[in-house]
Structure formats: C-alpha cells, structure tokens
Motif scaffolding. Structure first.
Motif, mmCIF file in Angstrom:
data_model
loop_
_atom_site.group_PDB
_atom_site.id
_atom_site.type_symbol
_atom_site.label_atom_id
_atom_site.label_comp_id
_atom_site.label_asym_id
_atom_site.label_seq_id
_atom_site.Cartn_x
_atom_site.Cartn_y
_atom_site.Cartn_z
ATOM 1 N N PRO A 77 -18.938 -25.244 -25.691
ATOM 2 C CA PRO A 77 -18.014 -25.365 -24.556
ATOM 3 C C PRO A 77 -18.769 -25.313 -23.231
ATOM 4 N N SER A 106 -13.923 -26.052 -23.455
ATOM 5 C CA SER A 106 -13.969 -24.821 -22.661
ATOM 6 C C SER A 106 -12.589 -24.478 -22.105
ATOM 7 N N TYR A 129 -11.964 -17.443 -22.585
ATOM 8 C CA TYR A 129 -12.480 -16.266 -21.870
ATOM 9 C C TYR A 129 -11.334 -15.272 -21.769
ATOM 10 N N THR A 155 -15.510 -16.030 -25.888
ATOM 11 C CA THR A 155 -16.784 -15.792 -25.196
ATOM 12 C C THR A 155 -16.781 -14.413 -24.555
ATOM 13 N N ASP A 309 -26.966 -20.508 -30.167
ATOM 14 C CA ASP A 309 -27.209 -21.538 -29.152
ATOM 15 C C ASP A 309 -28.129 -21.001 -28.085
HETATM 16 C C1 FNR Z 1 -21.884 -23.233 -20.221
HETATM 17 N N1 FNR Z 1 -21.513 -22.356 -21.232
HETATM 18 C C2 FNR Z 1 -20.194 -22.002 -21.375
HETATM 19 N N2 FNR Z 1 -19.806 -21.202 -22.399
HETATM 20 C C3 FNR Z 1 -18.513 -20.885 -22.590
HETATM 21 O O1 FNR Z 1 -18.202 -20.166 -23.528
HETATM 22 N N3 FNR Z 1 -17.559 -21.383 -21.732
HETATM 23 C C4 FNR Z 1 -17.859 -22.171 -20.671
HETATM 24 O O2 FNR Z 1 -16.988 -22.610 -19.929
HETATM 25 C C5 FNR Z 1 -19.235 -22.470 -20.454
HETATM 26 N N4 FNR Z 1 -19.619 -23.212 -19.373
HETATM 27 C C6 FNR Z 1 -20.925 -23.639 -19.271
HETATM 28 C C7 FNR Z 1 -21.277 -24.509 -18.236
HETATM 29 C C8 FNR Z 1 -22.568 -25.026 -18.201
HETATM 30 C C9 FNR Z 1 -22.932 -26.000 -17.113
HETATM 31 C C10 FNR Z 1 -23.511 -24.657 -19.172
HETATM 32 C C11 FNR Z 1 -24.906 -25.253 -19.170
HETATM 33 C C12 FNR Z 1 -23.172 -23.770 -20.169
HETATM 34 C C13 FNR Z 1 -22.512 -21.926 -22.222
HETATM 35 C C14 FNR Z 1 -22.578 -22.917 -23.377
HETATM 36 O O3 FNR Z 1 -21.430 -22.848 -24.177
HETATM 37 C C15 FNR Z 1 -23.772 -22.612 -24.289
HETATM 38 O O4 FNR Z 1 -23.752 -21.262 -24.669
HETATM 39 C C16 FNR Z 1 -25.109 -22.936 -23.615
HETATM 40 O O5 FNR Z 1 -25.015 -24.112 -22.843
HETATM 41 C C17 FNR Z 1 -26.177 -23.108 -24.670
HETATM 42 O O6 FNR Z 1 -27.422 -23.306 -24.099
HETATM 43 P P1 FNR Z 1 -28.091 -24.754 -23.872
HETATM 44 O O7 FNR Z 1 -27.867 -25.559 -25.126
HETATM 45 O O8 FNR Z 1 -27.412 -25.332 -22.682
HETATM 46 O O9 FNR Z 1 -29.511 -24.396 -23.631
#
Ligand code: FNR
Length: 382
Positions: A77, A106, A129, A155, A309
């Motif tokens: 997400p 998300s 969330y 999350t 991740d």
């Molecule tokens: C996220 N991530 C994230 N996680 C979540 O649970 N809800 C969210 O809305 C978001 N939003 C979000 C925005 C952006 C721009 C990023 C880069 C990440 C975290 C995401 O789910 C995940 O844990 C990470 O992106 C994993 O790491 P990598 O693959 O980006 O290195």
C-alpha cells in the motif's frame, strides 16, 4: 531510454514527475540511514552458487493466505500512489491482477476502494491505519468488506508520521503549500492529468477512501490536513485485538521489526506479519527489514505467515528474503516508480522483470520451486 532494471524506472519517474511528488516517493525519514540500509543490507547477503542440478523448469508459483500467486510478491500500500498516473491505483491493480499477484490499496489512496474494485475482476487487499474517528474506521472496513476484500493489512508503525526533510524542502509537509507547489509544478510540466486527479478541478471522488469525511468541495489541502489530524497515536494492542475480532478475513499486521512484537502479534491471532520499517520512512536508525527478518522467523516459527518489505529492488532480493524466512515480499517504491514512468505498462513490465530475475537467481542457486528456497542457500549475511 532503455529500461533494464528498477534503477532505470526510478530515473524515468524522476524525469516525469513534479519534483515534490518524486521526492515524496523516493525519500525516507530524517537522514535516511534506514532507507539506505534496507537496500544495502540485502546486497550484502551472499547466496551459495549451486551447479549441475537440472534447472530447465523453474516455477515461482506459490500460495499465500489460500490464494494462488504467480510469484511471492505483492504490491504494498502506498498513499496517494494514484497521483502518479491517471487513476493510478486502478492501473496498478490491473497490472497486478494480470501478473497473478495481489495489490493492496492504502487507506489514503487517491482512488477509492470501490473505484479500484470496479476496475479489476477479483477483490484487492486493503490497508488500514488506526484513525481517531472509530466510526469512520468501521465504515471503511465495511466498504472494504463490501468490495469483497478478504485480506486486511493493519499498519502499526505509524502512530505519528516521521519527519521527512525532503518533503519539507519540496514544500510537501502536512498541511503546507501543497496546492501552490502542485500548481507551479503543473505549469512547468504542462501535464494537466495531475490537476485533474488530485481534485484541483474540484473532483471530490479523487480523494479516495476518505472523501466521505472531507465534504463536497474539499481539495488536496483538506485531504492533507485531515491526514495530519487523524492518525491515532493512542493506538495499542487492545485496539488491534478488537479490530481483529471484528474482521472475519485474513488479518495481517504490517510494520513489525522486533521479535517481541512479533510474538504479541501471533498471540492476538494475526494470520500474518509484515516485517517492515515502512520503507525507511518512519524510525530512522531502526534495523533494516532484512536484518530483522531471521530473528522474527526464529521467534514466531510457523505460528504466523511471515511477509517482508522495505528495500526489495530485484527478483534476486526476493529470493534472499525467502531464504531468510519470508513466505512472500511486498514492494512499494518499485511499482510506484514503474507506474510513474510508464503507467500500467510500466507496472506490468516491472513485475515481469522481477519474475525473470527470480527465475535466474533460483536456477543459479539450484532451486526449481519456491519450496526449495531455505536458509541453507545463504553463504553469509554480512
Ligand atoms: C508507503 N508505505 C505505506 N504503507 C502503508 O501501510 N500505508 C501507506 O499509505 C503507505 N504509504 C507509503 C507512501 C510511499 C510514498 C511509500 C514509499 C511507502 C510503505 C509501503 O507500504 C512499504 O512498506 C514500503 O514502501 C516498502 O519499502 P520499499 O519497497 O518502498 O523499499
């Protein structure tokens, strides 16, 4: 531009996106130590090269939470990922479905769960969330359920948003200058799809799952301000336990990095855990996910399904994570870079790329199926 690996998609995304949007995706918390170590620590893991085993047929197929997958990868997400291409989350969900892997929407997406569901044949996963307004939280759960979702990611590593210097410098901090920055970027780029998608043209449906609480005429500034106010720092295990009992599908806790927390997640009956530091966007100085993974695998054994991740940048990294105990990985930035670079085609290409890289890594380490991958394949982890 030749797109050989994820770095090339990242570069193309950087060229195409408004500066603040690329920085939002690419950046991490504080000095980005954890962001860097996520990828660096994966690269340090050495695999044993094994030879002379018939590797003419290599299969990446697996089963996760009762769902057959073409490979053990899911699209993590990512908030407002839909800004990276028109109706971006719909496009990414379609690419994931075509590749035979799950897409997780998300809470704070640009497209709503109903819109994404309407664009695909099968239900998607949903991430939640803890929102201060529990009534609205339950409404969102009900909407996800009505959209057929049976896998919920909760999350837990964001009771408060971390400080991200790049977002401050680019003007994209919660509640500040967002619209002005966006408008300026649009003038520079002359790419009206972003204005259209984020509600500058007054399209409330563009504000995704939280549109119902924002009101008819809300724009992106109201969206951002709501986010700042509605993450709930009071959240505890008791709240999670309550949500788990109310949700009758698969319940996955996302954002665990400590073995004691992992045991607690198993104790409350979570079906899965995602070992994650939010892609290095929350506690800077925390361990990389890949370092935390084997400790958590040892702590919880087979009690819960382990996912991981943060930092996965190739199919080779997927094999490394599986060897250290993950049943599957999630990727965040890789699919968003690819979507920004080449829309749905890019997201499809990146999944194909990861599948090919996985097959090669498996063959050269002597594996022909996912169940062959285990810790014996690891030469060293430092
Ligand atoms: C996220 N991530 C994230 N996680 C979540 O649970 N809800 C969210 O809305 C978001 N939003 C979000 C925005 C952006 C721009 C990023 C880069 C990440 C975290 C995401 O789910 C995940 O844990 C990470 O992106 C994993 O790491 P990598 O693959 O980006 O290195």
């Amino acid at each position: 531009m030749i797109l050989a690996n994820i770095d090339d998609y990242r570069e193309l995304a950087r060229r195409r996106l408004p500066h603040f949007l690329f920085e939002y995706i690419d950046g991490g918390a504080f000095s980005e130590t954890t962001l860097r170590s996520n990828a660096n620590d994966l690269q340090k893991i050495l695999l044993r090269q094994r030879v002379l085993r018939d590797v003419s047929e290599v299969s990446t197929a697996t089963t996760l939470f009762g769902q057959k997958l073409a490979m053990p990868i899911g699209l993590a997400p990512v908030g407002i990922a839909g800004l990276n291409a028109r109706r971006g989350e719909v496009q990414a969900a379609q690419a994931a479905e075509a590749a035979g892997v799950p897409f997780c929407l998300s809470t704070v997406s640009a497209c709503s769960i109903d819109e994404v569901r309407a664009g695909v044949n099968n239900p998607v996963w949903f991430q939640l969330y803890m929102i201060r307004d529990r009534g609205f939280l339950r409404e969102m759960l009900a909407r996800a359920k009505a959209a057929g979702t049976n896998t919920l990611l909760f999350t837990v590593d964001m009771p408060v948003p971390a400080t991200r210097y790049r977002d401050m410098r680019s003007g994209l901090s919660y509640g500040t200058m967002f619209q002005r920055k966006l408008t300026r970027s649009l003038q520079v780029l002359r790419r009206p799809q972003w204005a259209w998608d984020v509600g500058i043209c007054g399209r409330p449906h563009s504000l995704g799952n939280i549109a119902p609480v924002l009101g008819e005429n809300a724009g992106i500034d109201e969206f951002w301000a709501w986010l700042g106010k509605n993450f709930d720092p009071t959240v505890t295990w008791a709240d999670i336990d309550r949500i788990r009992t109310e949700w009758d599908g698969h319940f996955i806790i996302k954002g665990i990095l400590d073995p004691d927390d992992a045991k607690q997640a198993a104790n409350i009956g979570a079906n899965g855990i995602i070992v994650s530091n939010h892609g290095g966007r929350q506690l800077d100085g925390a361990s990389s996910s890949i370092r935390a993974l084997p400790k958590i695998a040892d702590a919880v054994g087979d009690d819960v399904t382990l996912l991981m991740d943060s930092g996965i940048r190739s199919g080779l990294d997927v094999v490394r994570a599986l060897a250290l105990g993950a049943k599957a990985v999630m990727i965040g930035r890789p699919w968003v870079y690819a979507l920004a670079a080449r829309q749905k085609t890019g997201a499809s290409e990146i999944l194909q790329l990861f599948a090919n890289e996985m097959r090669v890594a498996m063959a050269l380490s002597g594996c022909t199926k996912i169940s062959d991958i285990n810790r014996d394949m690891i030469e060293s982890i430092d």
